[in-house]
Design a protein around this motif. Structure first.
Motif, PDB file in Angstrom:
ATOM      1  N   SER A 153       0.819  -1.213   0.000  1.00 22.77           N
ATOM      2  CA  SER A 153       0.000   0.000   0.000  1.00 22.77           C
ATOM      3  C   SER A 153       0.854   1.264   0.000  1.00 22.77           C
ATOM      4  CB  SER A 153      -0.955   0.007   1.195  1.00 22.77           C
ATOM      5  OG  SER A 153      -0.241   0.143   2.409  1.00 22.77           O
ATOM      6  N   VAL A 154       2.084   1.176   0.492  1.00 20.17           N
ATOM      7  CA  VAL A 154       2.979   2.329   0.557  1.00 20.17           C
ATOM      8  C   VAL A 154       3.960   2.336  -0.617  1.00 20.17           C
ATOM      9  CG1 VAL A 154       4.697   3.507   2.004  1.00 20.17           C
ATOM     10  CG2 VAL A 154       2.744   2.381   3.056  1.00 20.17           C
ATOM     11  N   TYR A 155       4.273   1.173  -1.137  1.00 22.14           N
ATOM     12  CA  TYR A 155       5.243   1.020  -2.222  1.00 22.14           C
ATOM     13  C   TYR A 155       4.960   1.955  -3.408  1.00 22.14           C
ATOM     14  CZ  TYR A 155       7.830  -1.283  -6.006  1.00 22.14           C
ATOM     15  OH  TYR A 155       8.651  -1.544  -7.078  1.00 22.14           O
ATOM     16  N   PRO A 156       3.707   2.044  -3.891  1.00 20.30           N
ATOM     17  CA  PRO A 156       3.464   2.957  -5.021  1.00 20.30           C
ATOM     18  C   PRO A 156       3.786   4.420  -4.677  1.00 20.30           C
ATOM     19  CG  PRO A 156       1.559   1.538  -4.678  1.00 20.30           C
ATOM     20  CD  PRO A 156       2.495   1.314  -3.530  1.00 20.30           C
ATOM     21  N   LEU A 157       3.655   4.788  -3.430  1.00 23.46           N
ATOM     22  CA  LEU A 157       3.990   6.150  -3.006  1.00 23.46           C
ATOM     23  C   LEU A 157       5.505   6.374  -3.081  1.00 23.46           C
ATOM     24  CD1 LEU A 157       1.602   6.393   0.078  1.00 23.46           C
ATOM     25  CD2 LEU A 157       1.176   7.176  -2.263  1.00 23.46           C
ATOM     26  N   TYR A 158       6.273   5.361  -2.712  1.00 21.41           N
ATOM     27  CA  TYR A 158       7.731   5.443  -2.845  1.00 21.41           C
ATOM     28  C   TYR A 158       8.111   5.628  -4.315  1.00 21.41           C
ATOM     29  CZ  TYR A 158       8.298   3.384   1.902  1.00 21.41           C
ATOM     30  OH  TYR A 158       8.272   3.117   3.247  1.00 21.41           O
ATOM     31  N   VAL A 159       7.499   4.820  -5.180  1.00 20.58           N
ATOM     32  CA  VAL A 159       7.809   4.871  -6.612  1.00 20.58           C
ATOM     33  C   VAL A 159       7.408   6.224  -7.187  1.00 20.58           C
ATOM     34  CG1 VAL A 159       7.304   3.860  -8.871  1.00 20.58           C
ATOM     35  CG2 VAL A 159       7.693   2.363  -6.892  1.00 20.58           C
ATOM     36  N   THR A 160       6.226   6.697  -6.841  1.00 19.87           N
ATOM     37  CA  THR A 160       5.751   7.987  -7.346  1.00 19.87           C
ATOM     38  C   THR A 160       6.676   9.115  -6.906  1.00 19.87           C
ATOM     39  OG1 THR A 160       3.468   7.231  -7.391  1.00 19.87           O
ATOM     40  CG2 THR A 160       3.807   9.610  -7.331  1.00 19.87           C
ATOM     41  N   LYS A 161       7.073   9.092  -5.647  1.00 22.22           N
ATOM     42  CA  LYS A 161       7.986  10.118  -5.121  1.00 22.22           C
ATOM     43  C   LYS A 161       9.288  10.123  -5.913  1.00 22.22           C
ATOM     44  CE  LYS A 161       9.931  11.797  -0.796  1.00 22.22           C
ATOM     45  NZ  LYS A 161       9.873  11.669   0.654  1.00 22.22           N
ATOM     46  N   ALA A 162       9.827   8.943  -6.165  1.00 21.54           N
ATOM     47  CA  ALA A 162      11.081   8.831  -6.913  1.00 21.54           C
ATOM     48  C   ALA A 162      10.897   9.298  -8.364  1.00 21.54           C
ATOM     49  CB  ALA A 162      11.584   7.385  -6.881  1.00 21.54           C
ATOM     50  N   GLU A 163       9.836   8.830  -9.007  1.00 17.66           N
ATOM     51  CA  GLU A 163       9.622   9.157 -10.424  1.00 17.66           C
ATOM     52  C   GLU A 163       9.350  10.645 -10.638  1.00 17.66           C
ATOM     53  OE1 GLU A 163       8.145   4.836 -12.134  1.00 17.66           O
ATOM     54  OE2 GLU A 163       6.609   6.323 -11.625  1.00 17.66           O
ATOM     55  N   ARG A 164       8.684  11.294  -9.669  1.00 21.24           N
ATOM     56  CA  ARG A 164       8.449  12.740  -9.776  1.00 21.24           C
ATOM     57  C   ARG A 164       9.759  13.508  -9.843  1.00 21.24           C
ATOM     58  NH1 ARG A 164       4.483  12.762  -5.462  1.00 21.24           N
ATOM     59  NH2 ARG A 164       6.196  13.516  -4.193  1.00 21.24           N
ATOM     60  N   LYS A 165      10.796  12.926  -9.273  1.00 25.34           N
ATOM     61  CA  LYS A 165      12.111  13.577  -9.240  1.00 25.34           C
ATOM     62  C   LYS A 165      13.070  12.991 -10.280  1.00 25.34           C
ATOM     63  CE  LYS A 165      11.067  16.206  -5.761  1.00 25.34           C
ATOM     64  NZ  LYS A 165      11.321  17.639  -5.679  1.00 25.34           N
ATOM     65  N   GLY A 166      12.516  12.264 -11.263  1.00 22.81           N
ATOM     66  CA  GLY A 166      13.342  11.742 -12.346  1.00 22.81           C
ATOM     67  C   GLY A 166      14.075  10.449 -12.032  1.00 22.81           C
ATOM     68  N   ARG A 167      13.715   9.793 -10.949  1.00 21.47           N
ATOM     69  CA  ARG A 167      14.331   8.514 -10.601  1.00 21.47           C
ATOM     70  C   ARG A 167      13.398   7.385 -11.057  1.00 21.47           C
ATOM     71  NH1 ARG A 167      19.014  10.058  -7.538  1.00 21.47           N
ATOM     72  NH2 ARG A 167      19.699   7.944  -8.016  1.00 21.47           N
ATOM     73  N   THR A 168      13.783   6.137 -10.786  1.00 22.43           N
ATOM     74  CA  THR A 168      13.029   5.015 -11.352  1.00 22.43           C
ATOM     75  C   THR A 168      12.553   4.018 -10.303  1.00 22.43           C
ATOM     76  OG1 THR A 168      14.972   3.613 -11.664  1.00 22.43           O
ATOM     77  CG2 THR A 168      14.448   5.150 -13.462  1.00 22.43           C
ATOM     78  N   LYS A 169      11.560   3.231 -10.709  1.00 19.98           N
ATOM     79  CA  LYS A 169      11.065   2.123  -9.886  1.00 19.98           C
ATOM     80  C   LYS A 169      12.190   1.127  -9.630  1.00 19.98           C
ATOM     81  CE  LYS A 169       7.848  -1.779 -10.216  1.00 19.98           C
ATOM     82  NZ  LYS A 169       8.905  -2.790 -10.137  1.00 19.98           N
ATOM     83  N   THR A 170      13.029   0.908 -10.621  1.00 20.40           N
ATOM     84  CA  THR A 170      14.154  -0.015 -10.484  1.00 20.40           C
ATOM     85  C   THR A 170      15.081   0.432  -9.357  1.00 20.40           C
ATOM     86  OG1 THR A 170      14.031  -0.557 -12.828  1.00 20.40           O
ATOM     87  CG2 THR A 170      16.106  -1.078 -11.710  1.00 20.40           C
ATOM     88  N   GLU A 171      15.300   1.743  -9.241  1.00 20.29           N
ATOM     89  CA  GLU A 171      16.147   2.251  -8.162  1.00 20.29           C
ATOM     90  C   GLU A 171      15.476   2.061  -6.800  1.00 20.29           C
ATOM     91  OE1 GLU A 171      18.791   5.813 -10.035  1.00 20.29           O
ATOM     92  OE2 GLU A 171      16.615   6.134 -10.062  1.00 20.29           O
ATOM     93  N   VAL A 172      14.162   2.267  -6.742  1.00 22.17           N
ATOM     94  CA  VAL A 172      13.420   2.027  -5.492  1.00 22.17           C
ATOM     95  C   VAL A 172      13.578   0.569  -5.087  1.00 22.17           C
ATOM     96  CG1 VAL A 172      11.118   1.956  -4.429  1.00 22.17           C
ATOM     97  CG2 VAL A 172      11.769   3.903  -5.874  1.00 22.17           C
ATOM     98  N   ASP A 173      13.392  -0.337  -6.049  1.00 18.81           N
ATOM     99  CA  ASP A 173      13.532  -1.771  -5.769  1.00 18.81           C
ATOM    100  C   ASP A 173      14.947  -2.110  -5.298  1.00 18.81           C
ATOM    101  OD1 ASP A 173      10.923  -1.992  -6.602  1.00 18.81           O
ATOM    102  OD2 ASP A 173      11.365  -3.103  -8.433  1.00 18.81           O
ATOM    103  N   GLU A 174      15.943  -1.502  -5.943  1.00 20.00           N
ATOM    104  CA  GLU A 174      17.334  -1.760  -5.560  1.00 20.00           C
ATOM    105  C   GLU A 174      17.578  -1.335  -4.111  1.00 20.00           C
ATOM    106  OE1 GLU A 174      21.908  -0.609  -6.939  1.00 20.00           O
ATOM    107  OE2 GLU A 174      20.229   0.022  -8.192  1.00 20.00           O
ATOM    108  N   ILE A 175      17.040  -0.206  -3.730  1.00 19.46           N
ATOM    109  CA  ILE A 175      17.186   0.286  -2.355  1.00 19.46           C
ATOM    110  C   ILE A 175      16.527  -0.679  -1.374  1.00 19.46           C
ATOM    111  CG2 ILE A 175      16.334   2.064  -0.762  1.00 19.46           C
ATOM    112  CD1 ILE A 175      16.896   4.100  -3.059  1.00 19.46           C
ATOM    113  N   ILE A 176      15.304  -1.089  -1.661  1.00 20.10           N
ATOM    114  CA  ILE A 176      14.587  -1.997  -0.754  1.00 20.10           C
ATOM    115  C   ILE A 176      15.325  -3.326  -0.635  1.00 20.10           C
ATOM    116  CG2 ILE A 176      12.441  -3.267  -0.355  1.00 20.10           C
ATOM    117  CD1 ILE A 176      10.979  -0.892  -1.759  1.00 20.10           C
ATOM    118  N   CYS A 177      15.793  -3.838  -1.757  1.00 21.09           N
ATOM    119  CA  CYS A 177      16.521  -5.116  -1.735  1.00 21.09           C
ATOM    120  C   CYS A 177      17.848  -4.983  -0.997  1.00 21.09           C
ATOM    121  CB  CYS A 177      16.719  -5.634  -3.156  1.00 21.09           C
ATOM    122  SG  CYS A 177      15.170  -6.140  -3.960  1.00 21.09           S
TER     123      CYS A 177
END
Length: 118
Positions: free
Chosen positions: A13-37
Motif C-alpha cells: 500500500s505504501v510502495y506505489p507512493l515510494y515509486v511515485t515520489k522517486a519518479e516525480r524527481k526523475g528517478r526510477t522504480k528499479t532504483e526504489v527496488d534496488e534500495i529496498i533489496c
C-alpha cells in the motif's frame, strides 16, 4: 503498548507512493527496488512476492532475509525525527527505508544511498 498503525499497513500500500515520489524527481522504480533489496536482503522476486502477499511492515522486516549491516550508517532526520535516535527496532527499519527513498528523491547518487565505499 499499542502498535503503530504503520506496522499493520501492507508494504504494497505504501510502495506505489515510494515509486511515485522517486519518479516525480526523475528517478526510477528499479532504483526504489534496488534500495529496498539492499536494505532487506530480499531478491527482486522476493520483494515482488511480499508485495503480492500484501505483507505488513512488521512481518516484512521481521522476515527480511538479511538486513544490511551498513544500514547503521544511515543518519539524518525523517519527519523531524533523527533515525539514529529511534530505539524501537521495527520503526527504525521503516524510517531507514523512508530516509533512503528521500535521498533518492533528492537526487543523491545510488553509491552514496547504498553506503558504498569509494
Amino acid at each position: 503498548m499499542t502498535k503503530h498503525n504503520i506496522y499493520t499497513m501492507s508494504v504494497a500500500s505504501v510502495y506505489p507512493l515510494y515509486v511515485t515520489k522517486a519518479e516525480r524527481k526523475g528517478r526510477t522504480k528499479t532504483e526504489v527496488d534496488e534500495i529496498i533489496c539492499w536494505l532487506t536482503g530480499y531478491s527482486p522476486e522476493g520483494l515482488l512476492e511480499q508485495l503480492e502477499k500484501q505483507t505488513d511492515f512488521e512481518t516484512f522486516f521481521a522476515n527480511a532475509p538479511r538486513l544490511n549491516p551498513s544500514r547503521a550508517l544511515i543518519k539524518g532526520a525523517v519527519c523531524g525525527v533523527r533515525v539514529e535516535d529511534i530505539e524501537e527496532p521495527t520503526m527504525k527499519e521503516i524510517r531507514y527505508l523512508d530516509k533512503l527513498i528521500d535521498e533518492l528523491a533528492k537526487g543523491k547518487a545510488m553509491d552514496k544511498i547504498l553506503r558504498k565505499e569509494n
